[in-house]
Design a protein around this motif. Structure first.
Motif, PDB file in Angstrom:
ATOM      1  N   THR A   6       0.863  -1.173   0.000  1.00  0.00           N
ATOM      2  CA  THR A   6       0.000   0.000   0.000  1.00  0.00           C
ATOM      3  C   THR A   6       0.895   1.217   0.000  1.00  0.00           C
ATOM      4  O   THR A   6       1.832   1.309   0.795  1.00  0.00           O
ATOM      5  CB  THR A   6      -0.902   0.028   1.253  1.00  0.00           C
ATOM      6  OG1 THR A   6      -1.653  -1.187   1.305  1.00  0.00           O
ATOM      7  CG2 THR A   6      -1.846   1.210   1.223  1.00  0.00           C
ATOM      8  N   SER A   7       0.637   2.143  -0.892  1.00  0.00           N
ATOM      9  CA  SER A   7       1.414   3.377  -0.951  1.00  0.00           C
ATOM     10  C   SER A   7       0.670   4.461  -0.184  1.00  0.00           C
ATOM     11  O   SER A   7      -0.475   4.781  -0.494  1.00  0.00           O
ATOM     12  CB  SER A   7       1.611   3.809  -2.409  1.00  0.00           C
ATOM     13  OG  SER A   7       2.328   5.020  -2.467  1.00  0.00           O
ATOM     14  N   ILE A   8       1.327   5.007   0.830  1.00  0.00           N
ATOM     15  CA  ILE A   8       0.746   6.079   1.644  1.00  0.00           C
ATOM     16  C   ILE A   8       1.471   7.358   1.271  1.00  0.00           C
ATOM     17  O   ILE A   8       2.685   7.471   1.475  1.00  0.00           O
ATOM     18  CB  ILE A   8       0.870   5.762   3.142  1.00  0.00           C
ATOM     19  CG1 ILE A   8       0.069   4.500   3.435  1.00  0.00           C
ATOM     20  CG2 ILE A   8       0.410   6.943   3.987  1.00  0.00           C
ATOM     21  CD1 ILE A   8       0.225   3.977   4.831  1.00  0.00           C
ATOM     22  N   ARG A   9       0.724   8.315   0.703  1.00  0.00           N
ATOM     23  CA  ARG A   9       1.344   9.540   0.190  1.00  0.00           C
ATOM     24  C   ARG A   9       0.736  10.754   0.895  1.00  0.00           C
ATOM     25  O   ARG A   9      -0.299  11.259   0.483  1.00  0.00           O
ATOM     26  CB  ARG A   9       1.162   9.615  -1.316  1.00  0.00           C
ATOM     27  CG  ARG A   9       1.801   8.432  -2.011  1.00  0.00           C
ATOM     28  CD  ARG A   9       1.908   8.515  -3.499  1.00  0.00           C
ATOM     29  NE  ARG A   9       0.799   9.159  -4.179  1.00  0.00           N
ATOM     30  CZ  ARG A   9       0.630   9.139  -5.492  1.00  0.00           C
ATOM     31  NH1 ARG A   9       1.504   8.508  -6.258  1.00  0.00           N
ATOM     32  NH2 ARG A   9      -0.380   9.752  -6.047  1.00  0.00           N
ATOM     33  N   PRO A  10       1.411  11.241   1.932  1.00  0.00           N
ATOM     34  CA  PRO A  10       0.905  12.413   2.652  1.00  0.00           C
ATOM     35  C   PRO A  10       1.345  13.724   2.000  1.00  0.00           C
ATOM     36  O   PRO A  10       2.324  13.763   1.250  1.00  0.00           O
ATOM     37  CB  PRO A  10       1.538  12.267   4.034  1.00  0.00           C
ATOM     38  CG  PRO A  10       2.821  11.560   3.764  1.00  0.00           C
ATOM     39  CD  PRO A  10       2.546  10.629   2.595  1.00  0.00           C
ATOM     40  N   THR A  11       0.616  14.778   2.343  1.00  0.00           N
ATOM     41  CA  THR A  11       1.009  16.125   1.941  1.00  0.00           C
ATOM     42  C   THR A  11       1.994  16.658   2.993  1.00  0.00           C
ATOM     43  O   THR A  11       2.687  15.885   3.630  1.00  0.00           O
ATOM     44  CB  THR A  11      -0.234  17.019   1.783  1.00  0.00           C
ATOM     45  OG1 THR A  11      -1.036  16.940   2.962  1.00  0.00           O
ATOM     46  CG2 THR A  11      -1.062  16.607   0.569  1.00  0.00           C
ATOM     47  N   SER A  12       2.062  17.944   3.198  1.00  0.00           N
ATOM     48  CA  SER A  12       3.061  18.543   4.087  1.00  0.00           C
ATOM     49  C   SER A  12       2.720  18.288   5.556  1.00  0.00           C
ATOM     50  O   SER A  12       1.623  18.603   6.007  1.00  0.00           O
ATOM     51  CB  SER A  12       3.166  20.045   3.824  1.00  0.00           C
ATOM     52  OG  SER A  12       4.273  20.589   4.498  1.00  0.00           O
ATOM     53  N   VAL A  54      -1.463   2.465  10.150  1.00  0.00           N
ATOM     54  CA  VAL A  54      -1.840   1.323  11.000  1.00  0.00           C
ATOM     55  C   VAL A  54      -2.978   0.547  10.362  1.00  0.00           C
ATOM     56  O   VAL A  54      -2.931  -0.689  10.268  1.00  0.00           O
ATOM     57  CB  VAL A  54      -2.218   1.805  12.423  1.00  0.00           C
ATOM     58  CG1 VAL A  54      -2.935   0.718  13.200  1.00  0.00           C
ATOM     59  CG2 VAL A  54      -0.983   2.279  13.170  1.00  0.00           C
ATOM     60  N   ARG A  55      -3.988   1.256   9.894  1.00  0.00           N
ATOM     61  CA  ARG A  55      -5.125   0.572   9.248  1.00  0.00           C
ATOM     62  C   ARG A  55      -4.681  -0.164   7.994  1.00  0.00           C
ATOM     63  O   ARG A  55      -5.137  -1.275   7.729  1.00  0.00           O
ATOM     64  CB  ARG A  55      -6.231   1.573   8.903  1.00  0.00           C
ATOM     65  CG  ARG A  55      -6.864   2.236  10.093  1.00  0.00           C
ATOM     66  CD  ARG A  55      -7.665   1.243  10.912  1.00  0.00           C
ATOM     67  NE  ARG A  55      -8.157   1.886  12.106  1.00  0.00           N
ATOM     68  CZ  ARG A  55      -9.415   1.888  12.497  1.00  0.00           C
ATOM     69  NH1 ARG A  55     -10.319   1.226  11.809  1.00  0.00           N
ATOM     70  NH2 ARG A  55      -9.765   2.508  13.599  1.00  0.00           N
ATOM     71  N   ALA A  56      -3.783   0.461   7.230  1.00  0.00           N
ATOM     72  CA  ALA A  56      -3.298  -0.180   5.998  1.00  0.00           C
ATOM     73  C   ALA A  56      -2.515  -1.452   6.312  1.00  0.00           C
ATOM     74  O   ALA A  56      -2.610  -2.446   5.572  1.00  0.00           O
ATOM     75  CB  ALA A  56      -2.441   0.796   5.204  1.00  0.00           C
ATOM     76  N   LEU A  57      -1.769  -1.432   7.415  1.00  0.00           N
ATOM     77  CA  LEU A  57      -1.012  -2.623   7.809  1.00  0.00           C
ATOM     78  C   LEU A  57      -1.911  -3.748   8.309  1.00  0.00           C
ATOM     79  O   LEU A  57      -1.620  -4.924   8.098  1.00  0.00           O
ATOM     80  CB  LEU A  57      -0.001  -2.265   8.903  1.00  0.00           C
ATOM     81  CG  LEU A  57       1.231  -1.499   8.448  1.00  0.00           C
ATOM     82  CD1 LEU A  57       1.989  -0.961   9.652  1.00  0.00           C
ATOM     83  CD2 LEU A  57       2.126  -2.388   7.596  1.00  0.00           C
ATOM     84  N   LEU A  58      -2.985  -3.375   8.968  1.00  0.00           N
ATOM     85  CA  LEU A  58      -3.845  -4.370   9.610  1.00  0.00           C
ATOM     86  C   LEU A  58      -4.979  -4.880   8.728  1.00  0.00           C
ATOM     87  O   LEU A  58      -5.563  -5.917   9.028  1.00  0.00           O
ATOM     88  CB  LEU A  58      -4.434  -3.796  10.908  1.00  0.00           C
ATOM     89  CG  LEU A  58      -3.420  -3.450  12.002  1.00  0.00           C
ATOM     90  CD1 LEU A  58      -4.125  -2.798  13.187  1.00  0.00           C
ATOM     91  CD2 LEU A  58      -2.640  -4.681  12.425  1.00  0.00           C
ATOM     92  N   ASP A  59      -5.293  -4.169   7.659  1.00  0.00           N
ATOM     93  CA  ASP A  59      -6.441  -4.530   6.827  1.00  0.00           C
ATOM     94  C   ASP A  59      -5.974  -4.738   5.391  1.00  0.00           C
ATOM     95  O   ASP A  59      -5.644  -3.784   4.685  1.00  0.00           O
ATOM     96  CB  ASP A  59      -7.494  -3.424   6.906  1.00  0.00           C
ATOM     97  CG  ASP A  59      -8.774  -3.762   6.165  1.00  0.00           C
ATOM     98  OD1 ASP A  59      -8.810  -4.763   5.410  1.00  0.00           O
ATOM     99  OD2 ASP A  59      -9.750  -3.009   6.334  1.00  0.00           O
ATOM    100  N   SER A  60      -5.969  -5.983   4.947  1.00  0.00           N
ATOM    101  CA  SER A  60      -5.488  -6.302   3.594  1.00  0.00           C
ATOM    102  C   SER A  60      -6.390  -5.721   2.507  1.00  0.00           C
ATOM    103  O   SER A  60      -6.008  -5.731   1.330  1.00  0.00           O
ATOM    104  CB  SER A  60      -5.354  -7.812   3.422  1.00  0.00           C
ATOM    105  OG  SER A  60      -6.622  -8.435   3.562  1.00  0.00           O
ATOM    106  N   GLY A 131     -12.191   6.401  10.037  1.00  0.00           N
ATOM    107  CA  GLY A 131     -13.472   6.754  10.645  1.00  0.00           C
ATOM    108  C   GLY A 131     -13.408   8.021  11.486  1.00  0.00           C
ATOM    109  O   GLY A 131     -14.395   8.416  12.097  1.00  0.00           O
ATOM    110  N   THR A 132     -12.253   8.673  11.491  1.00  0.00           N
ATOM    111  CA  THR A 132     -12.055   9.890  12.267  1.00  0.00           C
ATOM    112  C   THR A 132     -11.631  11.014  11.322  1.00  0.00           C
ATOM    113  O   THR A 132     -10.797  10.808  10.444  1.00  0.00           O
ATOM    114  CB  THR A 132     -10.943   9.676  13.326  1.00  0.00           C
ATOM    115  OG1 THR A 132     -11.309   8.576  14.145  1.00  0.00           O
ATOM    116  CG2 THR A 132     -10.751  10.907  14.192  1.00  0.00           C
TER     117      THR A 132
END
Length: 158
Positions: A6-12, A54-60, A131-132
């Protein structure tokens, strides 16, 4: 099948403000960047990036996805909007100075990307995945001591 990606791409990151802007805000009521006057950048809380990771790691179910992690739309700010927000939060005038692009090619590429609107965006990823709602940059500023340094207080006559 192997391990999912999963690629997680945050902004600043909000923490970039702590490292690069807060010291000058406190010392001189100013901040500087090569962003320019027209571009805007979205600011995202590190805790929101971590919560999505965390969610990406725990949920395939997130395997194979690209997750653009941003703050809310209200956290997408131009330099002028940042200055106005800081003036409101600091209760004193704040100056912005545009500085030249740094001489390092990789950093020039980053700032050119930002000036072209690369982080002028907001997604619902944090809310959708966790969810937050993501933390607003203005709320983040409320957690900081934005008061002037003793030296600035003396210059301001406080």
């Amino acid at each position: 099948r192997g391990i999912g990606l999963t690629s997680i791409r945050p902004t600043s990151f909000h923490s970039n403000f702590l490292a690069y802007d807060l010291p000058a805000i406190k010392a001189d009521s100013s901040f500087a960047s090569p962003l320019g006057s027209a571009a805007a950048v979205n600011w995202v809380a590190c805790r929101d990036i971590a919560a999505v990771a965390v969610r990406a790691l725990l949920d395939s179910a997130h395997d194979g996805r690209v997750l653009e992690v941003t703050g809310p739309p209200s956290s997408t700010l131009s330099a002028a909007q940042m200055r106005a927000l800081l003036e409101a939060k600091c209760a004193r005038p704040v100056r912005y100075a545009e500085v030249p692009l740094p001489p390092v090619p990789e950093l020039q590429g980053l700032w050119t990307f930002l000036r072209a609107g690369g982080f002028d965006m907001s997604t619902s990823t944090v809310l959708d995945v966790t969810g937050t709602a993501p933390q607003d940059f203005s709320e983040f500023l409320d957690t900081l001591d934005l008061g002037p340094s003793p030296a600035l207080k003396a210059r301001l006559g406080h």
